[in-house]
Every structure is written in C-alpha cells, then in structure tokens.
Design a protein around this motif. Structure first.
Motif, mmCIF file in Angstrom:
data_model
loop_
_atom_site.group_PDB
_atom_site.id
_atom_site.type_symbol
_atom_site.label_atom_id
_atom_site.label_comp_id
_atom_site.label_asym_id
_atom_site.label_seq_id
_atom_site.Cartn_x
_atom_site.Cartn_y
_atom_site.Cartn_z
ATOM 1 N N LYS A 137 0.822 -1.212 0.000
ATOM 2 C CA LYS A 137 0.000 0.000 0.000
ATOM 3 C C LYS A 137 0.859 1.267 0.000
ATOM 4 O O LYS A 137 0.515 2.256 -0.632
ATOM 5 N N GLY A 178 2.695 3.254 -5.352
ATOM 6 C CA GLY A 178 2.289 4.371 -6.165
ATOM 7 C C GLY A 178 0.807 4.657 -6.145
ATOM 8 O O GLY A 178 0.330 5.493 -6.904
ATOM 9 N N PHE A 179 0.060 3.970 -5.289
ATOM 10 C CA PHE A 179 -1.376 4.229 -5.205
ATOM 11 C C PHE A 179 -1.624 5.542 -4.484
ATOM 12 O O PHE A 179 -1.080 5.786 -3.420
ATOM 13 N N LEU A 180 -2.446 6.373 -5.059
ATOM 14 C CA LEU A 180 -2.831 7.617 -4.404
ATOM 15 C C LEU A 180 -4.078 7.420 -3.550
ATOM 16 O O LEU A 180 -4.288 8.113 -2.570
ATOM 17 N N TYR A 181 -4.905 6.474 -3.944
ATOM 18 C CA TYR A 181 -6.106 6.151 -3.170
ATOM 19 C C TYR A 181 -6.331 4.652 -3.249
ATOM 20 O O TYR A 181 -6.173 4.042 -4.307
#
Length: 175
Positions: free
Chosen positions: A144, A148-151
């Motif tokens: 997580k 690179g996940f923003l949401y």
C-alpha cells in the motif's frame, strides 16, 4: 515512468481478469504496519534495541561531552591567548571528528544488524502473504505504501488479515 506504466498495465489486466473470473481479487497491505505490529517485527525491534542500548548511551555521553567542551571554549575564548585558543579549538575539532567516526561506525553496525535481523521478518511476511493470497483467491497483493497508489478503497486492504497470518506463522515457527 516505466514503473507507473507497468503498474497501470498490471492493474488493467488484473481488473480484466477479475471481471472474467469473479472469485479472484486484488488487495493491498501496509508493509510498514506488518513489520511494526507483527510479533516477529516487534521481537526483531527489541533485539535491535537491546543490542545497541550501550552504543547509544556512549554516543549520547560523547555528545554531551562535546557540548560541554564547546561551551567551555566559548566562555574562555576571551581570556585565552591566541595560541591556547587555537589548541583548544584543535582539540575540539579532533573530538568532533572522533564522535562523527564513532557515530558512523555505530550506524553501519546497526544497519548490518538490522539487515540480519530483518531478513527473517521479511521472509515471514512473504510466506504469510503467499499463504493468505492463495487461501483467499487473490491474484495480486500490493504494498500500500510504495506501490504508487494515491487512493485505495479500504475494502481491499488486507493488512490486518495478513498480520494475523504472520503472527500464527511466527508462533508456529517459535515452537
């Protein structure tokens, strides 16, 4: 840029596979939380703290000694002759260098020990993630924090479930 494109491609393919296969899922887990909150991670942290408590105390005492010497030098600077002042400054600089060398050596030892102690924890995490993913039909579980996940929707966050799996594996390995 390639990493982002690759990640987008993987996600698109994974979501397409998910749409066709119905039971397959994608999840995320917070690696930092797995390390920090797991029994294996906490045991490794305690081991590190125990091993380096004396080194940290030594560094702190050297730092206090340097502060005292610096204050003494500042107070005496007006009273001392030029030659005596230069001698004191050289002594202070030498002690600062010695402190920096000691701090760097301690840091290197801590990093090496962290690597040594942390490797088994990472292996437990990998095994727990593999077990959990296979047991629950996940096609991918991403980190997580660094993927690179923003949401991320909390419904696909499986950190706590993996944490339970890790603790079970850790306890089984200790016996």
């Amino acid at each position: 840029m390639r990493k982002i494109l690759f990640l987008v491609l993987v996600l698109v393919l994974a979501f397409q596979a998910h749409a066709f296969a119905g039971t397959q899922k994608i999840g995320v887990a917070a690696m930092g939380k797995l390390i920090k909150d797991s029994e294996a991670g906490q045991a490794a942290q305690k081991q590190m703290e125990k091993k380096f408590v004396s080194a940290k105390k030594k560094l702190e005492s050297k730092q206090k000694e340097l502060e005292a010497l610096k204050q003494s030098l500042q107070k005496q600077s007006l009273v001392l002759s030029l030659e005596a002042k230069q001698d004191k400054e050289l002594e202070f600089k030498r002690k600062v260098r010695d402190y920096q060398d000691l701090a760097q050596a301690t840091q290197r030892k801590m990093q090496a020990e962290e690597q040594k102690v942390g490797t088994p924890v990472l292996e437990i995490i990998k095994a727990a993630v593999d077990t959990y993913a296979k047991k629950n039909s996940f096609i991918a579980i991403f980190d997580k924090g660094s993927s690179g996940f923003l949401y991320v929707d909390e419904t696909i966050d499986v950190t706590n479930e993996i944490l339970l799996e890790m603790n079970r594996a850790y306890r089984a390995g200790k016996k």
